[in-house]
Design a protein around this motif. Structure first.
Motif, PDB file in Angstrom:
ATOM      1  N   GLY A 243     -79.270 -18.448 -41.296  1.00 32.20           N
ATOM      2  CA  GLY A 243     -77.975 -18.371 -41.963  1.00 32.20           C
ATOM      3  C   GLY A 243     -76.995 -17.404 -41.323  1.00 32.20           C
ATOM      4  O   GLY A 243     -77.046 -17.103 -40.125  1.00 32.20           O
ATOM      5  N   ALA A 244     -76.131 -16.843 -42.183  1.00 31.89           N
ATOM      6  CA  ALA A 244     -74.998 -16.042 -41.697  1.00 31.89           C
ATOM      7  C   ALA A 244     -75.350 -14.589 -41.446  1.00 31.89           C
ATOM      8  O   ALA A 244     -74.500 -13.816 -41.019  1.00 31.89           O
ATOM      9  CB  ALA A 244     -73.860 -16.117 -42.721  1.00 31.89           C
ATOM     10  N   GLY A 245     -76.585 -14.191 -41.701  1.00 33.05           N
ATOM     11  CA  GLY A 245     -76.946 -12.798 -41.494  1.00 33.05           C
ATOM     12  C   GLY A 245     -76.674 -11.961 -42.734  1.00 33.05           C
ATOM     13  O   GLY A 245     -76.387 -12.468 -43.817  1.00 33.05           O
TER      14      GLY A 245
ATOM     15  N   GLY B 152     -78.771 -15.027 -34.728  1.00 32.44           N
ATOM     16  CA  GLY B 152     -78.304 -15.402 -36.047  1.00 32.44           C
ATOM     17  C   GLY B 152     -79.421 -15.418 -37.061  1.00 32.44           C
ATOM     18  O   GLY B 152     -80.597 -15.419 -36.736  1.00 32.44           O
ATOM     19  N   GLY B 153     -79.024 -15.463 -38.350  1.00 33.74           N
ATOM     20  CA  GLY B 153     -80.000 -15.551 -39.417  1.00 33.74           C
ATOM     21  C   GLY B 153     -80.487 -14.182 -39.863  1.00 33.74           C
ATOM     22  O   GLY B 153     -79.984 -13.139 -39.460  1.00 33.74           O
ATOM     23  N   THR B 154     -81.472 -14.218 -40.737  1.00 31.29           N
ATOM     24  CA  THR B 154     -82.044 -13.005 -41.316  1.00 31.29           C
ATOM     25  C   THR B 154     -83.564 -13.121 -41.310  1.00 31.29           C
ATOM     26  O   THR B 154     -84.102 -14.201 -41.545  1.00 31.29           O
ATOM     27  CB  THR B 154     -81.554 -12.800 -42.762  1.00 31.29           C
TER      28      THR B 154
ATOM     29  N   HIS C 136     -76.589 -16.414 -50.536  1.00 29.33           N
ATOM     30  CA  HIS C 136     -75.760 -15.666 -49.587  1.00 29.33           C
ATOM     31  C   HIS C 136     -75.804 -16.187 -48.140  1.00 29.33           C
ATOM     32  O   HIS C 136     -74.854 -15.976 -47.405  1.00 29.33           O
ATOM     33  CB  HIS C 136     -76.183 -14.192 -49.577  1.00 29.33           C
ATOM     34  N   SER C 137     -76.901 -16.818 -47.719  1.00 28.06           N
ATOM     35  CA  SER C 137     -77.086 -17.000 -46.273  1.00 28.06           C
ATOM     36  C   SER C 137     -76.400 -18.240 -45.704  1.00 28.06           C
ATOM     37  O   SER C 137     -76.119 -18.295 -44.518  1.00 28.06           O
ATOM     38  CB  SER C 137     -78.581 -17.079 -45.957  1.00 28.06           C
ATOM     39  N   ARG C 138     -76.184 -19.272 -46.575  1.00 29.93           N
ATOM     40  CA  ARG C 138     -75.696 -20.576 -46.090  1.00 29.93           C
ATOM     41  C   ARG C 138     -76.632 -21.139 -45.017  1.00 29.93           C
ATOM     42  O   ARG C 138     -76.199 -21.775 -44.057  1.00 29.93           O
ATOM     43  CB  ARG C 138     -74.268 -20.468 -45.552  1.00 29.93           C
TER      44      ARG C 138
ATOM     45  N   MET D 266     -85.565 -25.146 -52.873  1.00 30.11           N
ATOM     46  CA  MET D 266     -84.920 -25.455 -51.589  1.00 30.11           C
ATOM     47  C   MET D 266     -84.925 -26.956 -51.313  1.00 30.11           C
ATOM     48  O   MET D 266     -85.371 -27.414 -50.270  1.00 30.11           O
ATOM     49  CB  MET D 266     -85.620 -24.701 -50.460  1.00 30.11           C
ATOM     50  N   ARG D 267     -84.429 -27.706 -52.285  1.00 26.25           N
ATOM     51  CA  ARG D 267     -84.394 -29.156 -52.085  1.00 26.25           C
ATOM     52  C   ARG D 267     -83.407 -29.556 -51.001  1.00 26.25           C
ATOM     53  O   ARG D 267     -83.571 -30.600 -50.373  1.00 26.25           O
ATOM     54  CB  ARG D 267     -84.026 -29.837 -53.406  1.00 26.25           C
ATOM     55  N   GLU D 268     -82.353 -28.751 -50.764  1.00 31.17           N
ATOM     56  CA  GLU D 268     -81.336 -29.106 -49.781  1.00 31.17           C
ATOM     57  C   GLU D 268     -81.470 -28.295 -48.496  1.00 31.17           C
ATOM     58  O   GLU D 268     -80.593 -28.320 -47.645  1.00 31.17           O
ATOM     59  CB  GLU D 268     -79.951 -28.901 -50.383  1.00 31.17           C
ATOM     60  N   VAL D 269     -82.549 -27.552 -48.350  1.00 31.43           N
ATOM     61  CA  VAL D 269     -82.771 -26.717 -47.161  1.00 31.43           C
ATOM     62  C   VAL D 269     -84.101 -27.123 -46.525  1.00 31.43           C
ATOM     63  O   VAL D 269     -85.081 -27.343 -47.240  1.00 31.43           O
ATOM     64  CB  VAL D 269     -82.802 -25.218 -47.536  1.00 31.43           C
ATOM     65  N   GLU D 270     -84.136 -27.236 -45.202  1.00 34.37           N
ATOM     66  CA  GLU D 270     -85.391 -27.534 -44.503  1.00 34.37           C
ATOM     67  C   GLU D 270     -86.294 -26.291 -44.555  1.00 34.37           C
ATOM     68  O   GLU D 270     -85.960 -25.257 -43.986  1.00 34.37           O
ATOM     69  CB  GLU D 270     -85.092 -27.914 -43.055  1.00 34.37           C
TER      70      GLU D 270
END
Length: 629
Positions: A573-575, A609-611, A548-550, A508-512
């Motif tokens: 993310g998008a759920g 939102g999110g999962t 999948h989640s963005r 997850m280098r591009e995700v907090e």
């Protein structure tokens, strides 16, 4: 005789050593300025809120919520059950950023009163706590806090901040919004270290109540004063009595150093009561070249009348202007120079920044919980070890008659050692041979692709080489995970958590991404299957988020829930996508892993939102061989 007991004793010794350097938590109930209580006044009304105005925009590093003090011994407190923390530069929060949200599950209750920490990388001027669920008390859905501390660059920027609330349950001088930012908590004074023998500070015996005592500081330059902090004087350690003058006022001096302006007056709301917390006086950037604190009424105990302080701080732009400056004390017509009021020590210990103090209290409580759990296991293992040693002595006497049994057992152990040796050799071969080959394939593919681009070759071949390099790199990473799973020495919950943290950081280098472990049983052993399936469940969940989640933010938590280990992976993310039958598509592999572990899997998409993926597994299942592979 017991290697596991030795490892456990080493862990206990390390925890003991770590705890010894943290600040001590001495819970002393406050009698005034206890904190803040809020409630949903109408059962159908809006969620109550607490909003801090920090005065300007700050980069927020940490937020601490300090639980309110318990009203009786069996009281579990009224820390919020479900809540949201947001930050904004807009006072109306029309545009805001999320720092933390509990979602549909209650936050674990801090029964020991320790500060609750929330990490942040956001910036803003306004910080808001919105409470969605509190505790039913006296027909109110109520919550309470002792302090709402916001830390930026190591400094408590919330001290003296303006507080705006909805749903307040105010009681004069006891429960009110401003008590959330006054630096006073039932956990005491911001200090740590070894106690001093000379009881630093300054105390003046007063013969006549009309005689005042003043302490003056000259900064040598004009500066914008953010706040003044006065630390109480410890009059008697045995009775834990810390005091301030019953009445005092503060004056500041302009650039000429002569014209004084009174900017603050205070009198004890409960005369005769002690003060086991610092007193913070916000001056909000007032310009001054000097300052004077004048005590006009002494603290009285029997026939003793005292004007006393233990430390005097003046903060400007993150710097204590008073540090190591001489203080001029005036009393009964005499002027005396004292240095003990600016030596960075309270009456007992060295003063540390409020943010560091709160963090140390939290870490101390976390380590103490783990230590308490380990000590029970240690006592049981030590008892078993002593029993085994006793039986061992008796068995030695009978070994002469049990040589055949000994030979058979020895052969069994040798076979087991051979299996361990084979497992180590397989892991070594995978790492050295196959890993080297995959690395060579990746390097050759990368070099060939660069040559092909340089020679303007067909793009289709360049894409095939790029795909070859990607497959080789991913295969190499997967092989490292297999090697780690085969490693026998790294088979505790703590080892698994460390590997999970490394894997999440790598993927997850591009995700907090944040990861917190609140389990107190990290020394527990895992079976090979339990370790494998739990780690692969975690990797599958992380890959689902990435594919999948963005999502832009992921939080991972592990904690104890009774005799179960709980893992939660939450994203914004998008759920969850659905197939034509209305079933979730990406959960099937997770469900298979959960069934193998005989665990309980719940997957939800909150309304905001999110999962949220949550897995509960009996610890006994993690210590046994799984029935499936």
């Amino acid at each position: 005789f017991d290697s596991q007991l030795v490892k456990l004793e080493d862990r206990v010794a390390r925890l003991d050593k770590q705890i010894s350097i943290y600040a001590r938590r001495v819970e002393i109930p406050l009698k005034s300025g206890i904190g803040y209580r809020g409630a949903r006044i109408d059962s159908n009304g809006a969620d109550p809120t607490v909003t801090l105005d920090l005065g300007r925009e700050y980069q927020i590093d940490r937020i601490f919520l300090v639980p309110s003090q318990r009203e009786f011994l069996e009281d579990n407190g009224i820390f919020p059950n479900r809540f949201t923390l947001t930050v904004s530069n807009d006072e109306g929060f029309n545009e805001s950023e999320l720092i933390y949200a509990t979602g549909q599950f209650p936050y674990p209750r801090p029964d020991d009163g320790s500060p609750v920490l929330f990490q942040s990388r956001k910036s803003g001027r306004y910080v808001r706590l919105t409470v969605h669920e509190g505790h039913i008390r006296e027909a109110y859905d109520m919550f309470g806090l002792a302090e709402f501390a916001v830390i930026s660059d190591g400094q408590p920027v919330s001290l003296g901040a303006r507080v705006v609330t909805t749903g307040a349950l105010n009681v004069k001088n006891i429960w009110f919004p401003e008590a959330l930012t006054d630096g006073r908590t039932p956990l005491g004074i911001w200090h740590n270290g070894f106690p001093s023998n000379d009881c630093p500070g300054d105390a003046v015996m007063v013969g006549d109540d009309r005689h005042a005592t003043s302490w003056s500081l000259d900064f040598g330059e004009s500066a914008a004063i953010d706040r003044v902090v006065l630390f109480p004087y410890q009059i008697s350690r045995s009775f834990n009595t810390a005091i301030l003058p019953e009445k005092f006022h503060i004056e500041v001096f302009g650039a000429d150093g002569k014209s004084g302006e009174r900017v603050f007056e205070w009198s004890n709301p409960l005369p005769g009561s002690g003060h086991n917390t610092p007193m913070v006086i916000p001056l909000n950037g007032l310009s001054a070249s000097g300052i004077r604190v004048t005590a006009t009424m002494p603290w009285i105990m029997g026939d003793r009348k005292l004007h006393a302080l233990s430390e005097f701080e003046v903060w400007s732009g993150g710097r204590n202007l008073a540090a190591d400056l001489p203080v001029a004390r005036e009393h009964a017509g005499e002027t005396t120079t004292v240095t003990q009021l600016t030596d960075s020590r309270s009456s007992e210990y060295r003063i540390i920044p409020m943010g560091h103090w709160l963090h140390q209290l939290r870490e101390r409580a976390r380590h103490e919980r783990e230590l308490e759990s380990l000590r029970g296991v240690q006592r049981q293992m030590a008892s078993n070890s002593e029993l085994n040693a006793t039986w061992g002595s008796a068995v030695i006497l009978g070994l002469t008659f049990m040589i055949p049994v000994f030979i058979v057992e020895r052969r069994r152990l040798m076979s087991r050692e051979q299996l361990d040796t084979i497992r180590k050799r397989i892991a070594s071969d995978l790492h050295d041979d196959i890993g080297s080959n995959l690395g060579s394939i990746s390097l050759i593919a990368r070099t060939a692709r660069k040559d092909l681009v340089r020679m303007h070759g067909p793009e289709e071949i360049a894409e095939d080489l790029d795909e070859m390099e990607t497959i080789a790199r991913e295969s190499s990473l997967a092989m490292r995970d297999i090697v780690w799973l085969l490693e026998k020495r790294q088979d505790t919950v703590g080892d698994l958590i460390q590997r999970m943290r490394e894997t999440a950081t790598r993927l997850m280098r591009e995700v907090e991404c944040t990861m917190e472990c609140e389990s107190s049983r990290t020394a527990a052993k895992l079976s090979l299957d339990g370790k494998r399936h739990l780690f692969l469940f975690f990797k599958e969940a992380i890959h689902n988020v990435l594919k999948h989640s963005r999502a832009t933010r992921v939080s991972i938590r592990l904690w104890d829930e009774g005799d179960k280990l709980a893992m939660e992976i939450r994203d914004n993310g998008a759920g969850l996508p659905m197939d034509e039958r209305g079933q979730t598509v990406i959960v099937r592999k997770l469900d298979d892993r959960a069934r193998v572990l005989q665990g309980t899997l719940s997957v939800s998409s909150p309304e905001d939102g999110g999962t949220c993926v949550r897995l509960l597994v009996q610890r006994s299942n993690l210590n046994q061989q799984a029935s499936q592979s």
